[in-house]
Design an enzyme around this catalytic site. Sequence first.
Site, PDB file in Angstrom:
ATOM      1  N   GLU A   1      -2.504 -13.795   3.214  1.00 56.51           N
ATOM      2  CA  GLU A   1      -1.928 -15.018   3.796  1.00 56.51           C
ATOM      3  C   GLU A   1      -0.870 -15.607   2.865  1.00 56.51           C
ATOM      4  OE1 GLU A   1      -4.655 -17.658   5.839  1.00 56.51           O
ATOM      5  OE2 GLU A   1      -3.692 -19.337   4.819  1.00 56.51           O
TER       6      GLU A   1
ATOM      7  N   PHE B   1      -8.522 -28.922  -3.433  1.00 56.43           N
ATOM      8  CA  PHE B   1      -8.274 -28.457  -2.072  1.00 56.43           C
ATOM      9  C   PHE B   1      -9.603 -28.093  -1.382  1.00 56.43           C
ATOM     10  CE2 PHE B   1      -6.533 -25.009   0.834  1.00 56.43           C
ATOM     11  CZ  PHE B   1      -6.016 -25.929   1.741  1.00 56.43           C
TER      12      PHE B   1
ATOM     13  N   SER C   1      -5.956  -8.192   4.419  1.00 57.23           N
ATOM     14  CA  SER C   1      -4.847  -8.964   4.972  1.00 57.23           C
ATOM     15  C   SER C   1      -4.512 -10.069   3.980  1.00 57.23           C
ATOM     16  CB  SER C   1      -5.189  -9.539   6.348  1.00 57.23           C
ATOM     17  OG  SER C   1      -6.393 -10.263   6.306  1.00 57.23           O
TER      18      SER C   1
ATOM     19  N   HIS D   1      -9.630 -11.044   3.746  1.00 55.63           N
ATOM     20  CA  HIS D   1      -8.387 -11.795   3.901  1.00 55.63           C
ATOM     21  C   HIS D   1      -8.159 -12.566   2.607  1.00 55.63           C
ATOM     22  CE1 HIS D   1      -5.293 -13.922   6.266  1.00 55.63           C
ATOM     23  NE2 HIS D   1      -5.706 -15.045   5.699  1.00 55.63           N
TER      24      HIS D   1
ATOM     25  N   ASP E   1      -4.853 -29.971  11.201  1.00 58.11           N
ATOM     26  CA  ASP E   1      -5.319 -31.288  10.744  1.00 58.11           C
ATOM     27  C   ASP E   1      -4.185 -32.283  10.882  1.00 58.11           C
ATOM     28  OD1 ASP E   1      -7.925 -30.631   9.894  1.00 58.11           O
ATOM     29  OD2 ASP E   1      -7.048 -29.586   8.183  1.00 58.11           O
TER      30      ASP E   1
HETATM   31  P1  FAD Z   1     -11.425 -26.175  15.960  1.00 55.57           P
HETATM   32  O1  FAD Z   1     -12.050 -24.835  16.076  1.00 55.57           O
HETATM   33  O2  FAD Z   1     -10.780 -26.750  17.174  1.00 55.57           O
HETATM   34  O3  FAD Z   1     -12.579 -27.157  15.432  1.00 55.57           O
HETATM   35  C1  FAD Z   1     -12.273 -28.372  14.767  1.00 55.57           C
HETATM   36  C2  FAD Z   1     -13.503 -29.294  14.806  1.00 55.57           C
HETATM   37  O4  FAD Z   1     -13.635 -29.869  16.089  1.00 55.57           O
HETATM   38  C3  FAD Z   1     -14.844 -28.588  14.512  1.00 55.57           C
HETATM   39  O5  FAD Z   1     -15.634 -29.465  13.744  1.00 55.57           O
HETATM   40  C4  FAD Z   1     -15.407 -28.369  15.887  1.00 55.57           C
HETATM   41  O6  FAD Z   1     -16.831 -28.279  15.857  1.00 55.57           O
HETATM   42  C5  FAD Z   1     -14.906 -29.586  16.638  1.00 55.57           C
HETATM   43  N1  FAD Z   1     -14.714 -29.314  18.074  1.00 55.57           N
HETATM   44  C6  FAD Z   1     -13.860 -28.425  18.619  1.00 55.57           C
HETATM   45  N2  FAD Z   1     -13.953 -28.450  19.951  1.00 55.57           N
HETATM   46  C7  FAD Z   1     -14.883 -29.386  20.257  1.00 55.57           C
HETATM   47  C8  FAD Z   1     -15.414 -29.901  21.470  1.00 55.57           C
HETATM   48  N3  FAD Z   1     -15.005 -29.455  22.677  1.00 55.57           N
HETATM   49  N4  FAD Z   1     -16.364 -30.880  21.411  1.00 55.57           N
HETATM   50  C9  FAD Z   1     -16.787 -31.336  20.214  1.00 55.57           C
HETATM   51  N5  FAD Z   1     -16.306 -30.912  19.023  1.00 55.57           N
HETATM   52  C10 FAD Z   1     -15.380 -29.940  19.051  1.00 55.57           C
HETATM   53  N6  FAD Z   1      -4.245 -25.583   9.099  1.00 55.57           N
HETATM   54  C11 FAD Z   1      -2.918 -25.736   9.302  1.00 55.57           C
HETATM   55  O7  FAD Z   1      -2.456 -26.866   9.526  1.00 55.57           O
HETATM   56  N7  FAD Z   1      -2.057 -24.668   9.284  1.00 55.57           N
HETATM   57  C12 FAD Z   1      -2.496 -23.396   9.065  1.00 55.57           C
HETATM   58  O8  FAD Z   1      -1.702 -22.458   9.051  1.00 55.57           O
HETATM   59  C13 FAD Z   1      -3.898 -23.187   8.838  1.00 55.57           C
HETATM   60  N8  FAD Z   1      -4.403 -21.948   8.638  1.00 55.57           N
HETATM   61  C14 FAD Z   1      -5.761 -21.770   8.481  1.00 55.57           C
HETATM   62  C15 FAD Z   1      -6.263 -20.480   8.342  1.00 55.57           C
HETATM   63  C16 FAD Z   1      -7.630 -20.270   8.182  1.00 55.57           C
HETATM   64  C17 FAD Z   1      -8.156 -18.866   8.056  1.00 55.57           C
HETATM   65  C18 FAD Z   1      -8.528 -21.390   8.139  1.00 55.57           C
HETATM   66  C19 FAD Z   1     -10.003 -21.181   7.931  1.00 55.57           C
HETATM   67  C20 FAD Z   1      -8.032 -22.682   8.293  1.00 55.57           C
HETATM   68  C21 FAD Z   1      -6.652 -22.896   8.477  1.00 55.57           C
HETATM   69  N9  FAD Z   1      -6.112 -24.171   8.660  1.00 55.57           N
HETATM   70  C22 FAD Z   1      -4.761 -24.341   8.859  1.00 55.57           C
HETATM   71  C23 FAD Z   1      -6.978 -25.364   8.601  1.00 55.57           C
HETATM   72  C24 FAD Z   1      -7.498 -25.797   9.995  1.00 55.57           C
HETATM   73  O9  FAD Z   1      -6.415 -26.228  10.782  1.00 55.57           O
HETATM   74  C25 FAD Z   1      -8.500 -26.939   9.777  1.00 55.57           C
HETATM   75  O10 FAD Z   1      -9.658 -26.442   9.164  1.00 55.57           O
HETATM   76  C26 FAD Z   1      -8.844 -27.794  10.991  1.00 55.57           C
HETATM   77  O11 FAD Z   1      -9.591 -28.931  10.526  1.00 55.57           O
HETATM   78  C27 FAD Z   1      -9.714 -27.136  12.043  1.00 55.57           C
HETATM   79  O12 FAD Z   1      -9.071 -26.144  12.700  1.00 55.57           O
HETATM   80  P2  FAD Z   1      -9.885 -25.148  13.688  1.00 55.57           P
HETATM   81  O13 FAD Z   1      -8.912 -24.238  14.259  1.00 55.57           O
HETATM   82  O14 FAD Z   1     -11.067 -24.613  12.997  1.00 55.57           O
HETATM   83  O15 FAD Z   1     -10.364 -26.229  14.782  1.00 55.57           O
END
Ligand code: FAD
Length: 295
Positions: free
Chosen positions: A21, A223, A19, A273, A113
């Site tokens: 991106e 990055f 895949s 990916h 973020d």
């Molecule tokens: P989450 O899974 O919600 O976790 C974030 C943090 O919060 C973790 O440290 C977790 O342990 C903590 N956490 C979550 N829930 C709880 C809870 N209930 N209690 C305590 N702690 C908690 N960013 C963009 O802006 N746009 C994109 O298109 C994008 N694409 C991405 C694609 C991939 C494949 C990856 C790996 C990252 C991408 N990102 C993107 C970056 C991502 O948004 C960041 O890494 C962000 O900091 C975390 O997102 P997440 O979905 O992992 O968050």
Amino acid sequence: MIKRISRLPKNLAPKLDLSFEFFPPKTDEGEERFWQTLEKLAPLKPAFVSVTYGAGGTTRRRTLKMVRQITKRTNIKAAAHLTCVGASKEEVNEVVKDYKKVGVNSIVALRGDPPGGVGEKFTPLPDGYKNAAELVSGIRRLGEFDISVAAYPEKHPQSVDWQADIDNLKRKIDAGANRAITQMFFDNDYYWRFLERTEKAGINVPIVPGIQPIHNFKQIANFAKKCGANIPDWLAERFEGLEDDKETHALVAAAVAAEQIIELEDGGVSEFHFYTMNRANLVLALARFLGRKFR
Ligand code: FAD
């Protein structure tokens, strides 16, 4: 080095799923490159191509436009990224409905973020989704979607410890995610150890390695630092002094990523990916190194 399974004979080996991106282009020129890249990569028959969602939801319209056009103009499945940043649940749900309307049923669900980057504290809106797990549940309530989430072989920088990190991934899978795609990593041992952790936690969806071809070492290293991905010394040494030598830089980049993917493939990985940065050549070269029939 931790190896999982040894290389299978080609006729017994599983087929590869790739895949790709992309990010949504900002300019006409960027858009032209986007389509040229997609055209070059299309013969690899990707399982899907995904389009990112800019920090703070800034690319909402552009992401939607690109996934709609991919769906209209090609036979390739498009996946749209979506984050919780700067929007209420209702607004995020509207984006999900827009994706569905244009025929996109595949979403990469992320917390996202703050505009300042991963180092900054994420504060959800009072009526917003608080994290990716909540977002996955929200999307599931809106219909049938194929959902990917993010995973971190070197731990998410904001997870207090490994337990918290893996518990969080488990919540996302339990909420209905179909696969996890990893953050970039350059030392496969992180990935193998991460698989051990996820297996122990009973996470049994594919954990697809996110491969970052190094188009520009300095940029990628910066990055990676922000994302909490380690740049090993040996990697930095390989690119040392190549800032102004694009051709050698590209050869080293291909060799480094080839080493990484071949070792992963030898270890039994059959889904990859690629973070394309909207560029085709390195990915095309790498697909040749993988050298198997594509679906
Ligand atoms: P989450 O899974 O919600 O976790 C974030 C943090 O919060 C973790 O440290 C977790 O342990 C903590 N956490 C979550 N829930 C709880 C809870 N209930 N209690 C305590 N702690 C908690 N960013 C963009 O802006 N746009 C994109 O298109 C994008 N694409 C991405 C694609 C991939 C494949 C990856 C790996 C990252 C991408 N990102 C993107 C970056 C991502 O948004 C960041 O890494 C962000 O900091 C975390 O997102 P997440 O979905 O992992 O968050």
